[in-house]
Design a protein around this motif. Sequence first.
Motif, mmCIF file in Angstrom:
data_model
loop_
_atom_site.group_PDB
_atom_site.id
_atom_site.type_symbol
_atom_site.label_atom_id
_atom_site.label_comp_id
_atom_site.label_asym_id
_atom_site.label_seq_id
_atom_site.Cartn_x
_atom_site.Cartn_y
_atom_site.Cartn_z
ATOM 1 N N LYS A 33 36.238 56.575 48.857
ATOM 2 C CA LYS A 33 36.338 54.928 48.712
ATOM 3 C C LYS A 33 37.413 54.322 47.372
ATOM 4 C CE LYS A 33 31.490 53.491 46.722
ATOM 5 N NZ LYS A 33 31.714 55.163 46.339
ATOM 6 N N VAL A 34 37.814 53.564 47.441
ATOM 7 C CA VAL A 34 38.810 53.421 45.669
ATOM 8 C C VAL A 34 37.251 52.610 44.878
ATOM 9 C CG1 VAL A 34 39.958 50.687 44.926
ATOM 10 C CG2 VAL A 34 40.559 52.384 47.168
ATOM 11 N N VAL A 35 37.167 53.294 43.439
ATOM 12 C CA VAL A 35 37.059 53.169 42.309
ATOM 13 C C VAL A 35 37.259 52.610 41.189
ATOM 14 C CG1 VAL A 35 34.966 54.897 43.199
ATOM 15 C CG2 VAL A 35 37.330 55.357 41.119
ATOM 16 N N GLY A 36 38.968 52.800 42.114
ATOM 17 C CA GLY A 36 39.909 52.027 40.173
ATOM 18 C C GLY A 36 41.528 52.223 40.309
ATOM 19 N N LEU A 37 42.000 51.315 39.604
ATOM 20 C CA LEU A 37 43.747 51.938 39.776
ATOM 21 C C LEU A 37 43.637 51.919 38.580
ATOM 22 C CD1 LEU A 37 45.557 49.451 38.494
ATOM 23 C CD2 LEU A 37 44.665 48.223 40.379
ATOM 24 N N GLN A 38 45.049 53.175 38.084
ATOM 25 C CA GLN A 38 45.810 52.770 36.748
ATOM 26 C C GLN A 38 47.399 52.395 37.111
ATOM 27 O OE1 GLN A 38 47.055 57.446 36.168
ATOM 28 N NE2 GLN A 38 45.561 57.024 34.411
ATOM 29 N N TYR A 39 46.849 51.404 35.531
ATOM 30 C CA TYR A 39 48.973 50.723 35.599
ATOM 31 C C TYR A 39 49.147 51.201 33.954
ATOM 32 C CZ TYR A 39 46.449 47.919 32.590
ATOM 33 O OH TYR A 39 45.594 46.521 31.332
ATOM 34 N N THR A 40 50.805 51.491 34.056
ATOM 35 C CA THR A 40 51.239 51.485 32.820
ATOM 36 C C THR A 40 51.853 49.986 32.110
ATOM 37 O OG1 THR A 40 52.311 53.186 33.394
ATOM 38 C CG2 THR A 40 53.475 52.508 31.490
ATOM 39 N N ASP A 41 51.292 49.954 31.328
ATOM 40 C CA ASP A 41 51.308 48.579 30.839
ATOM 41 C C ASP A 41 52.572 48.542 30.268
ATOM 42 O OD1 ASP A 41 52.471 45.909 28.374
ATOM 43 O OD2 ASP A 41 50.672 46.459 27.450
ATOM 44 N N ARG A 42 53.873 48.020 30.813
ATOM 45 C CA ARG A 42 55.213 48.025 30.780
ATOM 46 C C ARG A 42 56.234 47.075 29.015
ATOM 47 N NH1 ARG A 42 57.933 45.077 33.805
ATOM 48 N NH2 ARG A 42 60.113 46.235 33.491
ATOM 49 N N ALA A 43 55.177 46.855 28.026
ATOM 50 C CA ALA A 43 55.636 46.711 27.317
ATOM 51 C C ALA A 43 55.485 47.396 26.567
ATOM 52 C CB ALA A 43 54.655 44.795 26.870
ATOM 53 N N THR A 44 54.033 47.841 26.094
ATOM 54 C CA THR A 44 53.414 49.112 25.147
ATOM 55 C C THR A 44 53.833 50.769 26.104
ATOM 56 O OG1 THR A 44 51.943 49.462 26.332
ATOM 57 C CG2 THR A 44 52.432 47.919 24.065
ATOM 58 N N GLY A 45 54.799 50.855 26.830
ATOM 59 C CA GLY A 45 53.890 52.314 27.530
ATOM 60 C C GLY A 45 52.715 52.748 27.616
ATOM 61 N N GLU A 46 51.312 52.095 27.097
ATOM 62 C CA GLU A 46 50.905 52.462 27.637
ATOM 63 C C GLU A 46 49.145 52.097 28.112
ATOM 64 O OE1 GLU A 46 45.754 51.752 25.738
ATOM 65 O OE2 GLU A 46 47.721 50.059 25.190
ATOM 66 N N SER A 47 49.057 53.828 29.437
ATOM 67 C CA SER A 47 48.526 53.631 30.874
ATOM 68 C C SER A 47 47.435 53.089 30.207
ATOM 69 C CB SER A 47 48.340 55.617 30.770
ATOM 70 O OG SER A 47 47.776 55.092 32.854
ATOM 71 N N LYS A 48 46.780 52.596 31.454
ATOM 72 C CA LYS A 48 45.360 51.644 31.873
ATOM 73 C C LYS A 48 44.649 52.138 33.099
ATOM 74 C CE LYS A 48 46.733 48.421 27.516
ATOM 75 N NZ LYS A 48 46.582 46.881 26.596
ATOM 76 N N THR A 49 43.508 51.778 32.814
ATOM 77 C CA THR A 49 43.217 52.266 33.945
ATOM 78 C C THR A 49 41.946 49.841 34.018
ATOM 79 O OG1 THR A 49 42.335 54.493 34.035
ATOM 80 C CG2 THR A 49 40.739 53.196 34.889
ATOM 81 N N VAL A 50 41.676 49.725 35.508
ATOM 82 C CA VAL A 50 41.097 49.162 35.637
ATOM 83 C C VAL A 50 39.697 49.108 36.639
ATOM 84 C CG1 VAL A 50 40.336 47.353 36.649
ATOM 85 C CG2 VAL A 50 42.818 47.268 35.531
ATOM 86 N N GLU A 51 38.809 49.189 36.730
ATOM 87 C CA GLU A 51 37.564 50.571 38.113
ATOM 88 C C GLU A 51 37.110 48.667 38.592
ATOM 89 O OE1 GLU A 51 33.956 50.962 35.471
ATOM 90 O OE2 GLU A 51 34.916 52.905 34.474
ATOM 91 N N LEU A 52 36.972 49.098 40.094
ATOM 92 C CA LEU A 52 36.904 48.339 41.121
ATOM 93 C C LEU A 52 36.823 48.978 42.185
ATOM 94 C CD1 LEU A 52 40.108 48.599 42.156
ATOM 95 C CD2 LEU A 52 40.919 47.115 40.666
ATOM 96 N N ALA A 53 36.534 47.748 43.311
ATOM 97 C CA ALA A 53 36.262 47.858 44.249
ATOM 98 C C ALA A 53 37.147 48.379 45.269
ATOM 99 C CB ALA A 53 35.185 47.653 44.753
ATOM 100 N N GLY A 54 38.045 47.172 44.962
ATOM 101 C CA GLY A 54 38.876 46.671 46.188
ATOM 102 C C GLY A 54 40.233 46.753 45.831
ATOM 103 N N ILE A 55 41.527 46.680 46.358
ATOM 104 C CA ILE A 55 42.954 46.807 45.862
ATOM 105 C C ILE A 55 43.374 45.997 46.964
ATOM 106 C CG2 ILE A 55 45.015 47.137 44.931
ATOM 107 C CD1 ILE A 55 43.667 50.018 44.065
ATOM 108 N N PHE A 56 44.503 44.288 47.009
ATOM 109 C CA PHE A 56 44.794 44.210 48.169
ATOM 110 C C PHE A 56 46.181 43.618 47.676
ATOM 111 C CE2 PHE A 56 40.571 42.570 48.075
ATOM 112 C CZ PHE A 56 40.414 42.172 49.512
#
Length: 515
Positions: free
Chosen positions: A420-443
């Motif tokens: 199952k999903v436990v999170g997602l990773q995204y890039t902050d386009r303003a800073t280039g920094e990679s970040k992670t969000v912990e979650l159970a679902g992505i719509f």
Amino acid sequence: MLDASLKSQLQTYLQYLKSPVELVIALDNSEKAAEIKALAADIAGLSPLVSVKEETDLTVRAPSMAVRGTAKNSLIRFAGVPLGHEFTSLVLALLHSGGHTIKEEQAVLEQIASLTDELNFEVFVSLSCQTCPEVVQALNVMAAVNPKIKTTMIDGAVFQDEVAKRAIMAVPTVFLNGQQFSQGAISLTTILNKVDSNAAARQADALKNKAPYDMLIVGGGPAGASAAIYSARKGLRTGVVAERFGGQVADTVGIENFISVKETEGPKLVANLEAHVRQYDVDVMNSQKAVKLSQGTEHLELELANGAVLKAKSLVLSTGARWREMNVSGEKEYRGKGVAYCPHCDGPLFKGKKVAVIGGGNSGIEAALDLSLIVEHVTVLEFDAKLRADAVLVKKAESTPNITIIKQAQTTEVLGDGTKVVGLQYTDRATGESKTVELAGIFVQIGLVPNTEWLRGAVELTNRGEIIVDGYGKTSLNGVYAAGDATNTPFKQIIIAMGSGATAALGAFDHLLRS
């Protein structure tokens, strides 16, 4: 459980019962059990042919209510309270179990009756799901016709332990004899094709012997339905090929911009569309997928996935569009395991959990607002530096305490634990920094992609895959017209699709007159 108006309507329907029906209720000490008991009593009080008895088998899910047709010993069970969008499923189960005529083609009913295997279907739903009743009702028809087939609708919100145990994160999910059978929309014909190994070959044989059509429409959404009606009214031999009649509209919840109708729902509109089309002499070929279009020596030729080839003098393409995917690592692996595209269908499965919505347009912000009433927290990720949704929606989302909006966020990966999903990773386009969000679902709510991959090389497409048409709906291939969301029309709306379907049919009719 039922108000006076609903009781009156149901009593009218129950007059069509021809044989006795038993409501067999399995109860526990829950509030839902009390509701089922009251609902069964209400129904039984409306017809002398309906009786209630309590289940004696302690292994049966509780709370639940089974509709047993005494004439055939058919069994259709509802685990949970079949209200909301499933109330119609209950009414039809009562009628079909009691001998009322089932409105399916005789060949389909004969095919169901001929099945010899013991089939036990379980379909997990949410009562807010628009797609689920279509699947529930298809399985219920099978159970009403053939006593070797049993089916159970299971409300995931009531049986959460079972949902968690089976790792169900999208509805409708169907199990057959304990093994997962399907997930998402599936028609009665497709179900039969899966359980009857010779069905596809028989269908192909029947289809390939059909005479050429004057006008053949590919797609059964608003554009296709409109084209079919206009074609039939011109007295043309008309056919419709559709994977699923109604298309994407069947999954639409509230429709409030269909002129002259203040508000309606997708499934209701689809039912009206199909009923209108079938008023005319239109050959509707449902659950059929087109795979190739070509110009034959005498006619246009449309090849289907089962190998059959249909011929026509003119053709209207109205194949519609589907949800656009993110195309990032993990999305396909976890689709139906936390990655979802319909917040109304799958939202209840994430009650009390953290989720994300990808996309800051109207559909994304509306999804976030709906989900905020169910889940613990919603994180909206928008690629752009500003949200594209209407100001009133943005203002409401920004003032909702359990919604966080992150702009200039490029989703790069769906994270999961293997099941199952436990999170997602995204890039902050303003800073280039990679970040992670912990979650159970992505719509995912990032727009639409046209269903035109199979048309590449046959007609001219835009770089986004849209069919290029002129003011008459004409494509680059002589005799072929197109309409709706699959075309390069700038606006994708139901009412616009209907208008373009009429335009394409009239354009094709004009072509037939001149040629």
